[in-house]
Design a protein around this motif. Structure first.
Motif, PDB file in Angstrom:
ATOM      1  N   ALA A 368       6.698  -0.452   1.201  1.00 31.81           N
ATOM      2  CA  ALA A 368       5.710  -0.735   2.243  1.00 31.81           C
ATOM      3  C   ALA A 368       5.536   0.456   3.182  1.00 31.81           C
ATOM      4  N   SER A 369       6.648   1.103   3.525  1.00 28.17           N
ATOM      5  CA  SER A 369       6.566   2.241   4.448  1.00 28.17           C
ATOM      6  C   SER A 369       5.834   3.417   3.815  1.00 28.17           C
ATOM      7  N   ARG A 370       6.056   3.672   2.528  1.00 31.09           N
ATOM      8  CA  ARG A 370       5.351   4.777   1.856  1.00 31.09           C
ATOM      9  C   ARG A 370       3.877   4.467   1.703  1.00 31.09           C
ATOM     10  N   GLN A 371       3.542   3.201   1.487  1.00 34.17           N
ATOM     11  CA  GLN A 371       2.136   2.837   1.336  1.00 34.17           C
ATOM     12  C   GLN A 371       1.386   3.045   2.652  1.00 34.17           C
ATOM     13  N   ILE A 372       1.947   2.561   3.757  1.00 34.26           N
ATOM     14  CA  ILE A 372       1.241   2.708   5.029  1.00 34.26           C
ATOM     15  C   ILE A 372       1.257   4.159   5.484  1.00 34.26           C
ATOM     16  N   TRP A 373       2.323   4.893   5.160  1.00 38.57           N
ATOM     17  CA  TRP A 373       2.374   6.323   5.475  1.00 38.57           C
ATOM     18  C   TRP A 373       1.259   7.074   4.750  1.00 38.57           C
ATOM     19  N   ALA A 374       1.094   6.775   3.468  1.00 32.59           N
ATOM     20  CA  ALA A 374       0.031   7.422   2.693  1.00 32.59           C
ATOM     21  C   ALA A 374      -1.337   7.072   3.266  1.00 32.59           C
ATOM     22  N   PHE A 375      -1.525   5.818   3.632  1.00 35.49           N
ATOM     23  CA  PHE A 375      -2.802   5.367   4.188  1.00 35.49           C
ATOM     24  C   PHE A 375      -3.066   6.045   5.532  1.00 35.49           C
ATOM     25  N   ALA A 376      -2.004   6.233   6.312  1.00 34.98           N
ATOM     26  CA  ALA A 376      -2.151   6.877   7.624  1.00 34.98           C
ATOM     27  C   ALA A 376      -2.530   8.349   7.476  1.00 34.98           C
ATOM     28  N   ARG A 377      -2.115   9.001   6.395  1.00 38.63           N
ATOM     29  CA  ARG A 377      -2.501  10.401   6.175  1.00 38.63           C
ATOM     30  C   ARG A 377      -4.011  10.553   6.144  1.00 38.63           C
TER      31      ARG A 377
END
Length: 540
Positions: A368-377
């Motif tokens: 979940a953290s990697r998904q939202i991190w990628a989306f935030a990029r």
């Protein structure tokens, strides 16, 4: 994160990339990650093609990411945990035939996802593929919506699995102490404690995460054999006719067929989420090859263990009415106790579920953290600059990890006010991720038939069967998605309502509104960063 107010017209077309526009392209930036953690030549070149800079360490190999995916899904553990829901609609026969249908459907879905993961192995996963393969006129909004669907699905998954761990612990307390009265707020505190522990592991044991998940994978693979040996050795036997052909319709539906379809919800959960590995792509060596292979092999392994557990349960679980009425609230705990006739023995058998389920929460937090991190990029969420920040020393998105704890606290509070909280969160998790699969597979199918651009090369390809597999996957996903939002039983009451449909609808409306207010101006879709013109130099 660059805000491109004057680039709206080009974004609307979203068809070309300007190599002179450094605000969009990140692939040329020098990575702060040590060379040995940047992966092989294939990974480095693929990051340039995707227009990304390596910000996290590639610490996963094929075997460790295979263990990561298998541990996250915990198929046989989720089957046991959701035994009550399965027996309510379908019974033993529904469990067997329903899982067969679910297994075949998921193989088609994950084969489609595996091919896309090989074409574009990025932590963004589904929202990147939608951006690249959707029609140019709608790719920005559709990819933005898909990013929010994945965010919703994976944040809900953390809370849902944490809910299972907390609920099982409460059930064991009831078994060991007849005077204990379980309260919903007790479960909420336990959920928060479990997820907080898993967040701490993700932050402070990040470099050792493959080892942690490997140890828990051993518990996952070994635990099933201990459980089934005990059940086959000590439990009474059901007859084959009842095991395979006796359907139950305890939900009050108008027909057994409708009851069977509603009963697919808990079975569908048992294999949901193998896109988890995709969101760890930028932390996996040789991702274009490792991702599809690990997705498919972990799917096959968990399907195999699922069938082992189901064939064991339908012959050994005993009287369904008795176990459904268990004072612990968990039918499988009653099955264990009826089999062993020992509280201590039941406790030990339940620990074989609690450890892997906790490991699943750890993996869900990472995903979940990697998904939202990628989306935030790409400016997809509020406070994107803060969410996307990666600390140089740890090379992990700590801020994104902490967000998972905050969201879990908010979702778990629903449990205090409603007994239907677990069903709602499970349904939200399932509906959001299934919708993201449906949209991304539909987009690659569109690309296959539109012939506007050739599909990118893939180390793992479906070849000439790609379109057929995509179509069959969508035909399976659509009806399953619809039935995930049905209530468990009729007539529907306020307590028995499936509020997953309400939560899902709220998420769609919120993300659409936020796109109109904020996303149109600030969201940079993955297609706008893409450099497929470098693909010719990229050797798969």
């Amino acid at each position: 994160m660059a805000h491109r107010d004057d680039f709206d017209d080009k974004r609307a077309a979203a068809a070309t990339y300007s190599p002179n526009d450094p605000a969009l392209y990140e692939g040329g930036a020098k990575s702060a990650v040590e060379g040995k953690y940047q992966g092989n030549e294939s990974d480095i070149r693929q990051m340039k093609v995707l227009g990304r800079t390596q910000e996290t360490r590639r610490v996963f190999s094929f075997l460790s990411i295979l263990g990561f995916g298998s541990t996250l899904i915990v198929t046989w553990e989720v089957i046991l945990s959701n035994l009550g829901l399965i027996l309510t609609n379908g019974g033993s026969a529904g469990m067997w035939w329903g899982f067969l249908i679910v297994a075949v459907g998921y193989i088609l879905v994950y084969a489609s996802i595996s091919e896309m993961a090989s074409m574009a192995p990025t932590s963004g996963g589904q929202y990147h593929w939608v951006s690249e393969f959707a029609p140019a006129s709608i790719q920005r909004y559709l990819s933005y919506m898909t990013g929010w669907l994945c965010f919703t699905g994976w944040q809900s998954a953390i809370t849902a699995i944490g809910f299972l761990v907390a609920g099982i612990i409460q059930g064991l307390i009831v078994l060991n102490n007849e005077n204990y009265v379980p309260e919903r707020w007790h479960a909420t505190l336990l959920i928060i404690a479990v997820v907080a522990f898993c967040v701490v592991v993700n932050i402070f044991v990040a470099r050792r995460l493959p080892l942690v998940e490997g140890v828990l994978a051993i518990c996952h693979f070994a635990g099933i054999f201990i459980v089934i040996i005990v059940l086959w050795t000590l439990a009474p036997r059901n007859n084959a006719h009842d095991a395979f052909l006796k359907f139950s319709n305890n939900g009050g539906w108008s027909s057994d067929g409708l009851s069977f379809m509603v009963g697919l919800l808990p079975l569908t959960l048992c294999l949901l989420g193998f896109d988890s590995q995709v969101h760890m792509s930028e932390e996996t060596t040789d991702a274009a090859r490792s991702m599809p292979r690990s997705i498919m092999w972990s799917t096959y392994l968990n399907i195999g263990m699922g069938f082992l557990m189901i064939i064991t349960l339908i012959f050994t679980m005993g009287d369904q009415d008795e176990i459904l009425a268990s004072p612990t609230g968990w039918p499988f705990i009653q099955v264990f106790y009826n089999t062993t006739r020992s509280v201590a023995g039941t406790d030990i058998m339940c620990l074989l579920l609690i450890f892997p389920l906790t490991g699943s929460v750890i993996a869900c937090v990472a995903t979940a953290s990697r998904q939202i991190w990628a989306f935030a990029r790409d400016g997809g969420v509020p406070f994107s600059a803060t969410v996307r920040h990666v600390y140089a020393k740890s090379a992990i998105p700590i801020n994104a990890i902490v967000i998972s704890l905050i969201v879990c606290v908010l979702l778990s509070l629903i449990n205090i006010g409603s007994t239907a909280a677990l069903n709602a969160i499970l349904a939200l998790d399932l509906a959001a991720l299934l919708a993201s699969y449906t949209i991304s597979i539909s987009c690659i199918l569109y690309r296959r038939f539109s012939k506007t651009e050739a599909l990118p090369p893939a180390a793992w390809s479906l070849g000439k069967f790609g379109a057929v597999i995509n179509i069959l996957a969508i035909c399976w996903l659509l009806p399953v998605f619809i039935f995930t939002l049905f209530p468990v039983a009729t007539p529907v009451t306020a307590a028995g309502m499936n509020y997953g449909c309400l939560l899902f609808g709220f998420m769609v409306l919120f993300s659409t509104g936020y796109y109109i207010v904020h996303g149109k101006k600030h969201y940079i879709s993955p297609k706008e960063r893409l450099r497929r013109d470098l693909q010719g130099d990229y050797s798969m």
